[in-house]
Design a protein around this motif. Structure first.
Motif, PDB file in Angstrom:
ATOM      1  N   PHE A  42      32.970  40.077  47.956  1.00  0.00           N
ATOM      2  CA  PHE A  42      33.388  39.070  48.453  1.00  0.00           C
ATOM      3  C   PHE A  42      32.551  38.287  49.312  1.00  0.00           C
ATOM      4  O   PHE A  42      32.173  37.012  49.508  1.00  0.00           O
ATOM      5  N   SER A  45      29.702  36.740  47.082  1.00  0.00           N
ATOM      6  CA  SER A  45      30.174  35.816  46.226  1.00  0.00           C
ATOM      7  C   SER A  45      30.329  34.360  47.053  1.00  0.00           C
ATOM      8  O   SER A  45      30.378  33.350  46.733  1.00  0.00           O
ATOM      9  N   THR A  78      38.659  38.280  51.534  1.00  0.00           N
ATOM     10  CA  THR A  78      39.838  38.350  50.217  1.00  0.00           C
ATOM     11  C   THR A  78      38.899  37.167  49.391  1.00  0.00           C
ATOM     12  O   THR A  78      38.253  36.062  49.791  1.00  0.00           O
ATOM     13  N   GLY A  79      39.614  36.974  48.194  1.00  0.00           N
ATOM     14  CA  GLY A  79      39.120  36.200  47.218  1.00  0.00           C
ATOM     15  C   GLY A  79      39.506  34.600  47.525  1.00  0.00           C
ATOM     16  O   GLY A  79      38.656  33.659  47.038  1.00  0.00           O
ATOM     17  N   ILE A 139      37.363  32.228  41.290  1.00  0.00           N
ATOM     18  CA  ILE A 139      36.839  33.884  41.532  1.00  0.00           C
ATOM     19  C   ILE A 139      36.044  33.975  40.369  1.00  0.00           C
ATOM     20  O   ILE A 139      35.044  34.538  40.428  1.00  0.00           O
ATOM     21  N   LEU A 356      34.835  41.837  40.673  1.00  0.00           N
ATOM     22  CA  LEU A 356      35.657  40.650  40.871  1.00  0.00           C
ATOM     23  C   LEU A 356      36.268  39.821  39.619  1.00  0.00           C
ATOM     24  O   LEU A 356      37.406  39.196  39.607  1.00  0.00           O
ATOM     25  N   ALA A 360      40.019  39.347  39.395  1.00  0.00           N
ATOM     26  CA  ALA A 360      40.646  37.880  39.262  1.00  0.00           C
ATOM     27  C   ALA A 360      41.675  38.154  37.844  1.00  0.00           C
ATOM     28  O   ALA A 360      42.608  37.400  38.206  1.00  0.00           O
TER      29      ALA A 360
END
Length: 549
Positions: A42, A45, A78-79, A139, A356, A360
């Motif tokens: 995370f 990203s 968090t995403g 995500i 991820l 997702a």
């Protein structure tokens, strides 16, 4: 002081620790292992970096565990937060995130103190799931650059950025990164079927990293990480940039509050290995704790944090009963920073992309989507609309439009339940009854139904007296009361005497203040029983007949 004491830690937070400390300890270690690859992924990203993700998991996770309103909630990056932070980093730079985290954290804490924590209960289920589906799609798309070994392209439209990144991929590098992604996904999907006790994401990280080292793959890695936490410091405050960061901070605060409360609410109903739910939580204290967690993360150079439902679910299912488990989870990650930062820096970015992408796809279950799509057309529409707007535009806009759409469909449903019916006058028919109309209003008389009721009653012709029964009206607002004024005025102008029967006690003050009673020809035209109203109506008809004779 009594109000503020509700937000402070107490001995009650650790009730039962003597009997549960062993399972809490094991649960904390398990969650820490699971949280490591997610924190790194995370952070990368979002554009802030793996270091910031790890720091946030440690600092915010520890503060939220001690100060939050849930005994089992696990917090960190968090995403959903990644989706909001990525465009902020692209626009204002990485250096702005610490200040944004500080501002957003203070806003969330203020929401907790003001007692708005329970407001999350008013968010409809289709909106929440549509929002979650949209986040999952974003995500997944955000991982395309790492999965193809290309540089991420800053931009607010995640879909176009993913397509452009994929178009820039070159052979043979893209085959290597995609091979790593497929291998990670295969381990995460197949390993739980063989042994549920093993942490699939951590095993995937270990196997993929070892394979990349042995094969000497030339693919991007996480890179150097700090071997210790830096000293806390106040983020640099640039007055010129503060105005541009305020609105993103507000959006992040709203998202952090919603996601944390939803996670805590779900966690309260999760069942542990002993078959018992994890218990209640304090929404307002949870907001306060999450706000302080983001503030602390900002001081250490981290990013905003929220409650993480995936890690919280692992915590509960591992047997956690007190806050010790979430505290241990943060300490495990802290130990990794001091003892294994060099090894963590060798993890390929494609490994994080694979983790991820699988995460997702698991965010929304097929069962949930099927249940919503088969519920009602309105709920299915709200679900799809929220998801599409989340992907195409903005998370907060998606929630706002989803709430508005859900509210409109609910009001429409209420309006259909509201009705006006013309009834026969009870008892034997008497001469002149054909000149009396008896109307019964049912359901909710509010702004969504008032116009239709007004039209139906006003269209009645060839009557001398109208009796309007209000005893079945369950809800009445100012628009509904004003509708009664317009109905009475329109009928009285046509020479029709209006009698009201059965005004509910809870509605009497409203109809009086709006002017319903004043619009009647006489204040005695308000009745509590139907026989009295009918008798009075017949007397009016008889007087009119005598006057016309």
């Amino acid at each position: 002081m009594a109000h503020l004491s509700r937000f402070l830690p107490s001995r009650r937070d650790y009730d039962g620790l003597r009997s549960s400390w062993k399972t809490d300890l094991l649960a904390g270690i398990t969650v820490g292992i699971v949280a490591l690859p997610l924190a790194l992924a995370f952070g990368v990203s979002s554009g802030v970096g793996a270091e910031a993700g790890l720091i946030t998991a440690v600092v915010a996770g520890l503060v939220a565990a001690v100060m939050g309103g849930s005994h089992v909630q696990v917090s960190g990056p968090t995403g959903a937060m990644v989706v909001v932070l990525a465009p902020v980093v692209a626009t204002h730079g990485v250096g702005s995130i610490a200040l944004v985290s500080l501002i957003a954290g203070l806003l969330v804490a203020i929401l907790g103190i003001s007692g708005l924590g329970r407001a999350v209960a008013f968010i409809p289920w289709p909106v929440v799931e549509g929002f979650t589906l949209g986040i999952a799609a974003i995500i997944f798309l955000q991982q395309v650059p790492m999965a193809t070994g290309t540089a991420g392209i800053p931009g607010h439209n995640t879909l176009l950025a993913a397509v452009e990144s994929a178009s820039q991929a070159t052979l043979p590098a893209v085959l290597q990164t995609l091979g790593v992604v497929v291998g990670v996904a295969a381990v995460m999907l197949l390993l739980p079927k063989l042994n549920k006790a093993l942490p699939a994401s951590l095993v995937a990280v270990l196997l993929a990293t070892v394979a990349a080292e042995l094969l000497q793959l030339d693919i991007p890695r996480i890179g150097a990480l700090p071997h210790s936490l830096s000293a806390p410091s106040m983020p640099s405050l640039d007055p010129a940039a503060l105005g541009g960061l305020l609105m993103p901070a507000v959006s992040i605060a709203i998202l952090a509050a919603i996601e944390s409360l939803l996670s805590a609410r779900v966690a309260a109903g999760l069942v542990g290995p002993d078959g018992r739910p994890s218990g209640a939580y304090s929404p307002d204290r949870e907001l306060m704790g999450q706000g302080l967690a983001s503030v602390a993360a900002g001081f250490f150079g981290g990013m905003p944090a929220t409650g993480a439902i995936a890690r919280t679910a692992v915590n509960v299912r591992s047997g956690a009963k007190t806050r010790l488990a979430a505290i241990v989870h943060a300490l495990v990650l802290l130990a990794i920073i001091y003892l294994a930062a060099g090894l963590v820096g060798k993890i390929p970015l494609a490994v994080l992309a694979g983790i991820l992408m699988v995460t997702a796809t698991r965010m929304v279950s097929r069962h949930t989507v099927t249940a919503i799509m088969r519920s009602t057309r309105a709920d299915a529409f709200v679900f799809i609309l929220t998801a599409l707007i989340t992907v195409a535009f903005d998370l907060i806009v998606a929630i706002e439009i989803g709430l508005v759409a859900a509210a409109l469909f609910t009001l429409r449903k209420f309006a259909t339940l509201s009705s006006v019916k013309r009834e026969e006058i009870p008892g034997p028919h008497e001469e002149g009854d054909e000149h009396i109309a008896l109307f019964r209003l049912d359901g909710a008389m509010f702004f969504g139904a008032a116009e239709r009721v007004l039209q139906e009653i006003s269209q009645v012709r060839d009557i001398q007296v109208a009796i309007i029964r209000l005893s079945q009206v369950r809800m009445l607002d100012a628009t509904g009361a004003h509708m009664l004024v317009e109905v009475i005025s329109a009928l009285e102008l046509r020479g029709v005497t209006v009698l009201l029967k059965g005004v509910q006690p809870q509605h009497l003050e409203l109809v009086t203040n709006v002017g319903v009673i004043r619009s009647l020809r006489h204040h005695k035209h308000l009745f509590t029983s139907l026989p009295e109203a009918v008798e009075h109506a017949r007397s009016h008809v008889l007087r009119n007949a005598a006057a016309n004779a």
